[in-house]
Design a protein around this motif. Sequence first.
Motif, PDB file in Angstrom:
ATOM      1  N   GLY A   1      48.185  43.903  32.930  1.00 38.93           N
ATOM      2  CA  GLY A   1      48.737  44.449  34.102  1.00 38.93           C
ATOM      3  C   GLY A   1      50.205  45.174  33.962  1.00 38.93           C
ATOM      4  O   GLY A   1      50.901  45.405  34.891  1.00 38.93           O
TER       5      GLY A   1
ATOM      6  N   PHE B   1      46.808  52.680  38.700  1.00 41.45           N
ATOM      7  CA  PHE B   1      46.663  51.199  39.220  1.00 41.45           C
ATOM      8  C   PHE B   1      46.025  51.092  40.612  1.00 41.45           C
ATOM      9  O   PHE B   1      45.432  50.146  40.799  1.00 41.45           O
ATOM     10  CB  PHE B   1      48.287  50.542  39.336  1.00 41.45           C
ATOM     11  CG  PHE B   1      48.720  49.905  37.987  1.00 41.45           C
ATOM     12  CD1 PHE B   1      48.525  48.602  37.796  1.00 41.45           C
ATOM     13  CD2 PHE B   1      49.186  50.834  37.006  1.00 41.45           C
ATOM     14  CE1 PHE B   1      49.071  48.443  36.708  1.00 41.45           C
ATOM     15  CE2 PHE B   1      49.773  49.954  35.907  1.00 41.45           C
ATOM     16  CZ  PHE B   1      49.481  48.755  35.514  1.00 41.45           C
TER      17      PHE B   1
ATOM     18  N   ARG C   1      42.477  51.676  39.276  1.00 42.20           N
ATOM     19  CA  ARG C   1      42.096  50.706  37.974  1.00 42.20           C
ATOM     20  C   ARG C   1      41.514  51.601  37.252  1.00 42.20           C
ATOM     21  O   ARG C   1      40.476  51.595  36.792  1.00 42.20           O
ATOM     22  CB  ARG C   1      41.455  49.426  38.373  1.00 42.20           C
ATOM     23  CG  ARG C   1      42.257  48.455  38.990  1.00 42.20           C
ATOM     24  CD  ARG C   1      41.421  47.019  39.097  1.00 42.20           C
ATOM     25  NE  ARG C   1      40.738  46.725  37.819  1.00 42.20           N
ATOM     26  CZ  ARG C   1      39.888  45.763  37.895  1.00 42.20           C
ATOM     27  NH1 ARG C   1      39.619  44.978  38.671  1.00 42.20           N
ATOM     28  NH2 ARG C   1      39.251  45.369  36.799  1.00 42.20           N
TER      29      ARG C   1
ATOM     30  N   ILE D   1      53.234  40.924  39.039  1.00 42.99           N
ATOM     31  CA  ILE D   1      51.998  41.624  38.225  1.00 42.99           C
ATOM     32  C   ILE D   1      50.874  40.597  38.827  1.00 42.99           C
ATOM     33  O   ILE D   1      50.048  40.914  38.896  1.00 42.99           O
ATOM     34  CB  ILE D   1      52.170  41.461  36.936  1.00 42.99           C
ATOM     35  CG1 ILE D   1      53.367  42.509  36.367  1.00 42.99           C
ATOM     36  CG2 ILE D   1      51.000  41.916  36.062  1.00 42.99           C
ATOM     37  CD1 ILE D   1      53.778  42.656  34.981  1.00 42.99           C
TER      38      ILE D   1
ATOM     39  N   CYS E   1      48.059  42.478  40.441  1.00 37.61           N
ATOM     40  CA  CYS E   1      46.895  42.658  39.532  1.00 37.61           C
ATOM     41  C   CYS E   1      46.227  41.320  39.227  1.00 37.61           C
ATOM     42  O   CYS E   1      46.355  40.879  38.224  1.00 37.61           O
ATOM     43  CB  CYS E   1      47.534  43.156  38.042  1.00 37.61           C
ATOM     44  SG  CYS E   1      48.638  44.652  38.492  1.00 37.61           S
TER      45      CYS E   1
ATOM     46  N   ALA F   1      44.101  40.853  36.241  1.00 33.62           N
ATOM     47  CA  ALA F   1      44.731  41.150  34.882  1.00 33.62           C
ATOM     48  C   ALA F   1      44.453  39.778  33.839  1.00 33.62           C
ATOM     49  O   ALA F   1      44.567  38.802  34.460  1.00 33.62           O
ATOM     50  CB  ALA F   1      46.101  41.667  34.996  1.00 33.62           C
TER      51      ALA F   1
END
Length: 360
Positions: free
Chosen positions: A75, A163, A166, A198, A202, A205
């Motif tokens: 991430g 991001f 992805r 994060i 994310c 991740a």
Amino acid sequence: MAEQEVKLMKGNEAIAHAAIRCGADGFFGYPITPQTEIIETLSVLKPWETTGMVVLQAESEVASINMVYGGAGAGKKVFTTSSSPGVSLMQEGISYMAGAEIPGVFVNVQRGGPGLGTIQPSQSDYFQSTRGGGNGDYYVIVLAPNSVQEMADFMDLAFDLAFKYRNPAMILSDGVIGQMMEKVVLPPMKPRRTEEEIRRECPWATIGRTPDRDINIMTSLELQSEVMEQRNIHLQKKYDVIKENEVRFEKTNLDDADYVIVAFGSVARISEKAVELAREEGIKVGLFRPITLWPFPEKEIAELAKTKKGFLVAELNAGQMIEDVRLAVNGETKVAHFGRLGGMVPDPEEIVNALKEELL
């Protein structure tokens, strides 16, 4: 409102400054001309002492892309930079990242090829970048700057797009833009995200076990064909969304134009002057600059083709972007090519002469 600070620097230096300012967590790279100033600038700025950003010279391009794979899989906002032969070595890792849906950023300051080629500018990595140079059916989001300012601006944009979807994102520059010096306004400082941010932003991740979530495993491997097919279908649907929402381009003097020059990067800069010279001779020509090379602005070019007498695709290669232009034009009007090879950069007059010879 705070006064903006204007600096004079190379495009490569702008990449390094912008990466720190947009909150990058890490850089992993290997020196190669004409992009080595990026690594050198990061070494001089020492962001590990100010923001905590990691800067590491890997033992090779293969090592650096796999470090990006690992950092981005956790991430983190990490990136690498290289030039054409080095990016060739990274293609396996980029394909793995696309397959595992891991967001990383890559900067390619192109040089002439094939092979080791020359250290002079080129745009012959267009296919390698926009077609997915590694194995499998995938795409990389490709941004093509034509100024030092855009080199700085596109770092944050590349991270945002990577991001958001992805997906790997690339800044496809060339030796002209990387080495030339211009005034630039650097982006404002963004803090690096905390571990908690994060985890929240994310959830995919692989950042370790939490009370309510097992460890995520990031991989592009799937041994069952029917499952792998569904993964590919998912990726293709994502690419359709990107094509619908993220096309970027710039139009200059096209309202009354009979002819269109299509160019990106440094050649778009040269083509701006070519348009000016041609209009002084009474030739009504304008410039269409794709900013995203993938997704390519095919719909916009197709619309232009309905009313224009011809397109000249100008690029520093033997003819690569012209294939996308031809597909978009779809026979509506004539499409011609002008290119220089091996690191040779044209004068605006050469583009004007090609316009006259090929289209008028």
